[in-house]
Design a protein around this motif. Structure first.
Motif, PDB file in Angstrom:
ATOM      1  N   ARG A   1       0.850  -1.186   0.000  1.00 15.19           N
ATOM      2  CA  ARG A   1       0.000   0.000   0.000  1.00 15.19           C
ATOM      3  C   ARG A   1       0.885   1.235   0.000  1.00 15.19           C
TER       4      ARG A   1
ATOM      5  N   ASP B   1       0.282   6.340   3.376  1.00 12.66           N
ATOM      6  CA  ASP B   1      -0.968   5.848   3.975  1.00 12.66           C
ATOM      7  C   ASP B   1      -0.688   4.794   5.043  1.00 12.66           C
TER       8      ASP B   1
ATOM      9  N   SER C   1      -1.518   5.335   8.957  1.00  7.55           N
ATOM     10  CA  SER C   1      -2.509   4.399   9.491  1.00  7.55           C
ATOM     11  C   SER C   1      -1.934   3.574  10.645  1.00  7.55           C
TER      12      SER C   1
ATOM     13  N   GLU D   1      -4.343  -0.203  -3.602  1.00  6.48           N
ATOM     14  CA  GLU D   1      -5.045   0.771  -4.442  1.00  6.48           C
ATOM     15  C   GLU D   1      -5.593   0.104  -5.701  1.00  6.48           C
TER      16      GLU D   1
END
Length: 202
Positions: free
Chosen positions: A116, A120, A124, A175
């Motif tokens: 990922r 992000d 996260s 994504e």
């Protein structure tokens, strides 16, 4: 016949649960959660003295133990959760540390690594309060430590991608999975040796 494991691994908060839900909706697959059975089986066979499941001594011993015995011990421990299903998913994200050993101990296992966007994943992980009594997540208390951890994760995954055969190891980008869910899901199922079922989109 022994159920076949599918390992879904990667950084925490990288989409491993989403992929587990997709593949786990297949009628031949049972999702059994985040098991610690592979690290525990390795620690048991390594017989190193520390209370830590993974440390330098255990890594050193990993090159000396009977890898077939490691695979059998893992299967004995984890396979009971599969029930009658021919396949089961072990979704412990931190199994990314063991991907090479997993392949050597379980040559028929399928290993799927979720990737990922680094920003992000860092944010996260940093904002998520993981299990406070599980020291593997201690990096996430500091944003810079989280970034350093992620850099090392990427380096290790590049090594696995180079070393492991394509029939055993594949990477899926979060994504891409979100944007092209059915197409990527079909590819994952084919990689696992499973036919397409529309239920996987539920």
């Amino acid at each position: 016949e022994t159920a076949q494991p599918i390992f879904i691994l990667g950084m925490p908060r990288s989409g491993t649960t989403l992929l587990e839900r997709i593949v786990g909706n297949h009628s031949a697959v049972k999702a059994v959660g985040e098991l610690q059975d592979f690290p525990i089986a390795l620690k048991k066979l390594a017989a190193t003295p520390s209370v830590r499941v993974l440390d330098e001594a255990t890594i050193e011993m990993a090159g000396k133990i009977d890898l077939r015995a490691l695979g059998e011990l893992y299967t004995q421990r984890a396979g009971v959760f599969a029930g009658d299903s021919p396949f089961y998913i072990d979704k412990m994200p931190l199994n990314f540390l063991y991907a090479g050993l997993i392949h050597c101990a379980l040559p028929n296992a399928k290993i799927i690594c979720m990737r990922r966007n680094p920003m992000d994943v860092c944010f996260s992980n940093y904002k998520q309060l993981f299990a406070t009594d599980f020291s593997f997540y201690n990096y996430a208390y500091d944003i810079e430590d989280t970034a350093r951890y992620l850099v090392r994760f990427h380096g290790l995954m590049e090594a696995w991608k180079t070393l492991l055969p394509k029939h055993a190891y594949v990477e899926i980008h979060y994504e891409d999975l979100v944007e092209n869910t059915e197409a990527r899901s079909r590819e994952v199922l084919e990689f696992c040796g499973l036919n397409w079922q529309s239920a996987c989109m539920d």
